[in-house]
Scaffold this motif. Sequence first.
Motif, mmCIF file in Angstrom:
data_model
loop_
_atom_site.group_PDB
_atom_site.id
_atom_site.type_symbol
_atom_site.label_atom_id
_atom_site.label_comp_id
_atom_site.label_asym_id
_atom_site.label_seq_id
_atom_site.Cartn_x
_atom_site.Cartn_y
_atom_site.Cartn_z
ATOM 1 N N SER A 101 0.846 -1.189 0.000
ATOM 2 C CA SER A 101 0.000 0.000 0.000
ATOM 3 C C SER A 101 0.884 1.243 0.000
ATOM 4 O O SER A 101 2.084 1.182 0.336
ATOM 5 C CB SER A 101 -0.895 0.007 1.245
ATOM 6 O OG SER A 101 -0.103 0.212 2.404
ATOM 7 N N ALA A 102 0.304 2.372 -0.363
ATOM 8 C CA ALA A 102 1.050 3.630 -0.356
ATOM 9 C C ALA A 102 1.588 3.914 1.045
ATOM 10 O O ALA A 102 2.740 4.348 1.211
ATOM 11 C CB ALA A 102 0.159 4.762 -0.833
ATOM 12 N N ARG A 126 3.184 8.491 -9.571
ATOM 13 C CA ARG A 126 2.173 7.745 -8.818
ATOM 14 C C ARG A 126 2.854 6.545 -8.176
ATOM 15 O O ARG A 126 3.820 5.999 -8.709
ATOM 16 C CB ARG A 126 1.025 7.306 -9.733
ATOM 17 C CG ARG A 126 0.342 8.491 -10.446
ATOM 18 C CD ARG A 126 -0.936 8.065 -11.138
ATOM 19 N NE ARG A 126 -1.988 7.766 -10.178
ATOM 20 C CZ ARG A 126 -2.804 8.661 -9.637
ATOM 21 N NH1 ARG A 126 -2.694 9.938 -9.948
ATOM 22 N NH2 ARG A 126 -3.743 8.305 -8.785
ATOM 23 N N PHE A 127 2.316 6.107 -7.025
ATOM 24 C CA PHE A 127 2.976 5.032 -6.285
ATOM 25 C C PHE A 127 1.943 4.283 -5.450
ATOM 26 O O PHE A 127 0.768 4.681 -5.357
ATOM 27 C CB PHE A 127 4.083 5.609 -5.391
ATOM 28 C CG PHE A 127 3.595 6.554 -4.334
ATOM 29 C CD1 PHE A 127 3.392 6.120 -3.027
ATOM 30 C CD2 PHE A 127 3.323 7.894 -4.633
ATOM 31 C CE1 PHE A 127 2.930 6.991 -2.049
ATOM 32 C CE2 PHE A 127 2.869 8.774 -3.652
ATOM 33 C CZ PHE A 127 2.668 8.312 -2.366
ATOM 34 N N GLY A 128 2.411 3.194 -4.830
ATOM 35 C CA GLY A 128 1.524 2.368 -4.021
ATOM 36 C C GLY A 128 0.770 1.358 -4.875
ATOM 37 O O GLY A 128 0.843 1.347 -6.102
ATOM 38 N N ARG A 131 -0.903 1.905 -8.146
ATOM 39 C CA ARG A 131 -0.453 3.283 -8.431
ATOM 40 C C ARG A 131 -1.559 4.289 -8.086
ATOM 41 O O ARG A 131 -1.832 5.220 -8.825
ATOM 42 C CB ARG A 131 -0.026 3.413 -9.904
ATOM 43 C CG ARG A 131 1.080 2.451 -10.291
ATOM 44 C CD ARG A 131 1.514 2.574 -11.740
ATOM 45 N NE ARG A 131 2.330 3.770 -11.928
ATOM 46 C CZ ARG A 131 1.989 4.785 -12.703
ATOM 47 N NH1 ARG A 131 0.821 4.767 -13.346
ATOM 48 N NH2 ARG A 131 2.773 5.825 -12.853
ATOM 49 N N ALA A 133 -1.764 6.375 -5.453
ATOM 50 C CA ALA A 133 -1.394 7.567 -4.681
ATOM 51 C C ALA A 133 -0.604 8.531 -5.559
ATOM 52 O O ALA A 133 0.128 8.108 -6.461
ATOM 53 C CB ALA A 133 -0.579 7.170 -3.457
ATOM 54 N N ASP A 137 -0.940 13.010 -2.024
ATOM 55 C CA ASP A 137 -0.866 11.998 -0.960
ATOM 56 C C ASP A 137 0.529 11.995 -0.334
ATOM 57 O O ASP A 137 0.680 11.868 0.888
ATOM 58 C CB ASP A 137 -1.179 10.608 -1.521
ATOM 59 C CG ASP A 137 -2.584 10.510 -2.080
ATOM 60 O OD1 ASP A 137 -3.536 10.749 -1.317
ATOM 61 O OD2 ASP A 137 -2.735 10.232 -3.280
#
Length: 312
Positions: A101-102, A126-128, A131, A133, A137
């Motif tokens: 998770s992010a 974007r990440f987590g 993607r 997040a 965030d």
Amino acid sequence: METVKGISNFDKSHQTIITIGTFDGVHIGHRKILERLINSAKESSLKSTVLTFFPHPRMVLQKDANIKLLNTLEEKSRILSQMGLDYLIVHPFTKEFSRLSATDFVRDILVNGLKAKKVVIGYDHRFGRNRNANINDLRAFGAALDFEVEEIPAQEIDDVSVSSTKIRKCLLAGDVATANKYLGYDFMITGTVQKGKELGRQLGFPTANLVVEETYKLIPKSGSYVVRSTIDGQQVHGMMNIGRNPTVAEEEADGKPKNIEVHFFDFEGDLYGQKLQIDILDRIRDEHKFDSVEQLRVQLQKDKETALKLIA
């Protein structure tokens, strides 16, 4: 620069300023972020750190095993080291890792694992998991977990209008000049010299037969190129052929790697077993099948003359 394999092997006594990405090609668009990272690290007495992943996420998530990358890990490390980076963290990318998770990624990886006090990131990062997040965030996480977030604005990155995909397309089309302009340096191939069939020697153009171990490395379109290398501390120019040697070779099975052969000008010496970086400066011509070996020899002499003019 120190290259660290896996986040768990990072020396946690250092606080870092970090950016995240595959950075394939380390092209002029990437350098906007990396230069900001390195300069900011010097100003704040933090260690400039890039977190990258291998295999490439597309190889794992999309099962795109055929994706070809602009840099091998060794080449990428060399380029980043020359830029003045402190740490390159190469973390194994797996499906399990992609499901973080992010929150887990930021808390466990960036803050606890890599001691991030500042994150420099592009506006569209974007990440987590999935993607899901974004930069907003990340700012919220920063406020909660005590790290700063610096965003590279859209106009700074988009003005460059460069992508690794564009560069791959240029190289596969043989457009080395445009690829090099986008990269900000000359595209390179790194390989080990192995004994070949010595056909070039019989033609009066002895060649170093280069073998690239990394099957994921992108090899440009077949043809003849002007190249440069450093051998025993000396810069040497030459011409390189990529392809199947259709004039003198037997039929080769599909899927077999192309031959990469380099003829160096004004150089004599035994290169067998040496690992060389070959910088590709320009393209001379497509690969052709000639009616005779003599026609090929004449063409190689013309290629040499063309290469010397381009070098001059």
